[in-house]
Design a protein around this motif. Structure first.
Motif, PDB file in Angstrom:
ATOM      1  N   THR A 187     -16.762   9.088  -4.959  1.00 45.70           N
ATOM      2  CA  THR A 187     -16.409  10.368  -4.350  1.00 45.70           C
ATOM      3  C   THR A 187     -14.956  10.694  -4.672  1.00 45.70           C
ATOM      4  N   PRO A 188     -14.696  11.905  -5.244  1.00 42.56           N
ATOM      5  CA  PRO A 188     -13.320  12.246  -5.586  1.00 42.56           C
ATOM      6  C   PRO A 188     -12.468  12.510  -4.341  1.00 42.56           C
ATOM      7  N   SER A 189     -11.196  12.153  -4.449  1.00 41.48           N
ATOM      8  CA  SER A 189     -10.253  12.420  -3.373  1.00 41.48           C
ATOM      9  C   SER A 189      -9.664  13.815  -3.567  1.00 41.48           C
ATOM     10  N   ALA A 190      -8.711  14.180  -2.737  1.00 42.17           N
ATOM     11  CA  ALA A 190      -8.036  15.475  -2.875  1.00 42.17           C
ATOM     12  C   ALA A 190      -7.290  15.523  -4.207  1.00 42.17           C
TER      13      ALA A 190
ATOM     14  N   ARG B  93      -7.665  13.694  -9.585  1.00 38.13           N
ATOM     15  CA  ARG B  93      -8.439  13.135  -8.487  1.00 38.13           C
ATOM     16  C   ARG B  93      -8.677  11.665  -8.728  1.00 38.13           C
ATOM     17  N   ALA B  94      -8.557  10.912  -7.698  1.00 38.22           N
ATOM     18  CA  ALA B  94      -8.948   9.508  -7.752  1.00 38.22           C
ATOM     19  C   ALA B  94     -10.346   9.411  -7.160  1.00 38.22           C
ATOM     20  N   MET B  95     -11.051   8.335  -7.427  1.00 42.11           N
ATOM     21  CA  MET B  95     -12.390   8.147  -6.861  1.00 42.11           C
ATOM     22  C   MET B  95     -12.397   6.915  -5.976  1.00 42.11           C
ATOM     23  N   ASP B  96     -13.152   7.009  -4.896  1.00 42.36           N
ATOM     24  CA  ASP B  96     -13.315   5.830  -4.055  1.00 42.36           C
ATOM     25  C   ASP B  96     -14.424   4.960  -4.633  1.00 42.36           C
TER      26      ASP B  96
ATOM     27  N   ARG C 238     -16.160   2.351 -14.921  1.00 44.34           N
ATOM     28  CA  ARG C 238     -17.448   1.874 -15.436  1.00 44.34           C
ATOM     29  C   ARG C 238     -18.504   1.944 -14.342  1.00 44.34           C
ATOM     30  N   GLY C 239     -19.730   2.227 -14.751  1.00 41.84           N
ATOM     31  CA  GLY C 239     -20.835   2.311 -13.810  1.00 41.84           C
ATOM     32  C   GLY C 239     -20.900   3.639 -13.076  1.00 41.84           C
ATOM     33  N   ARG C 240     -20.110   4.595 -13.508  1.00 39.11           N
ATOM     34  CA  ARG C 240     -20.067   5.908 -12.840  1.00 39.11           C
ATOM     35  C   ARG C 240     -20.538   7.041 -13.738  1.00 39.11           C
ATOM     36  N   GLY C 241     -21.120   6.707 -14.875  1.00 38.20           N
ATOM     37  CA  GLY C 241     -21.690   7.725 -15.752  1.00 38.20           C
ATOM     38  C   GLY C 241     -20.745   8.261 -16.818  1.00 38.20           C
TER      39      GLY C 241
END
Length: 184
Positions: A78-81, A71-74, A130-133
């Motif tokens: 939020t994860p993508s498909a 999954r990639a994140m925006d 970074r910045g996403r936990g």
């Protein structure tokens, strides 16, 4: 991927150095260090394979790797498909007994103290993560592992466990102090 990620963390430390003189000094040191660590038999190894050998029992060390699976994140996190093409290493942290990589002869109080201290090594988080936990979760696992290790008994006295870290990277220092609560 882990070796590349770790080298990028070293680059961040170099780039964050306060003066050109320090940047040059750090670059020389880290280039040599990375070459040794990322070579066959190094603690990182070629393509990160040395991490498996170095950071596993009975070496009194453990490596945690964060992998974003399929999954990639925006920009909002939020994860993508799901997609196998987007799985990648996004963070890593090693925790080990002692402040250096030496073996532990217990000839002095200083060596006993070093043996009972856990240290953080090779902490890196991919810039886009970074910045996403990711770093906080990795550090929580490293601390949990150190806490859960069996109590050491030296000279018949239960040892106190501690964690220490050192960083020359002011960006990393801010993370360790604000997000994780360490004193650097």
């Amino acid at each position: 991927e882990a070796a590349v990620l770790w080298r990028r963390g070293l680059d961040q430390t170099v780039d964050a150095a306060p003066t050109e003189e320090k940047r040059k000094l750090y670059r020389e040191y880290f280039d040599k260090h990375a070459e040794e660590e990322c070579s066959e038999g190094g603690a990182v190894g070629i393509n990160g394979t040395g991490l498996i050998d170095f950071y596993r029992p009975p070496n009194d060390a453990c490596m945690f790797v964060a992998i974003l699976v399929g999954r990639a994140m925006d920009d909002e996190g939020t994860p993508s498909a799901p997609s196998d093409d987007t799985s990648k290493v996004v963070g890593m942290v090693g925790v080990k007994r002692g402040m250096d990589s030496a073996n532990f002869p217990m000839d002095s109080e200083e060596q006993r103290e070093d043996y009972n201290t856990f240290s953080i090594w090779k902490m890196s988080v991919a810039e886009e993560s970074r910045g996403r936990g990711v770093g906080r979760k990795l550090m929580a696992k490293a601390e949990e592992w150190a806490r859960d290790e069996e109590s050491s008994v030296l000279d018949g006295v239960a040892a106190k466990k501690r964690m220490r870290l050192y960083t020359a990277n002011p960006i990393a220092a801010a993370f360790y102090t604000s997000a994780v609560g360490f004193v650097v």
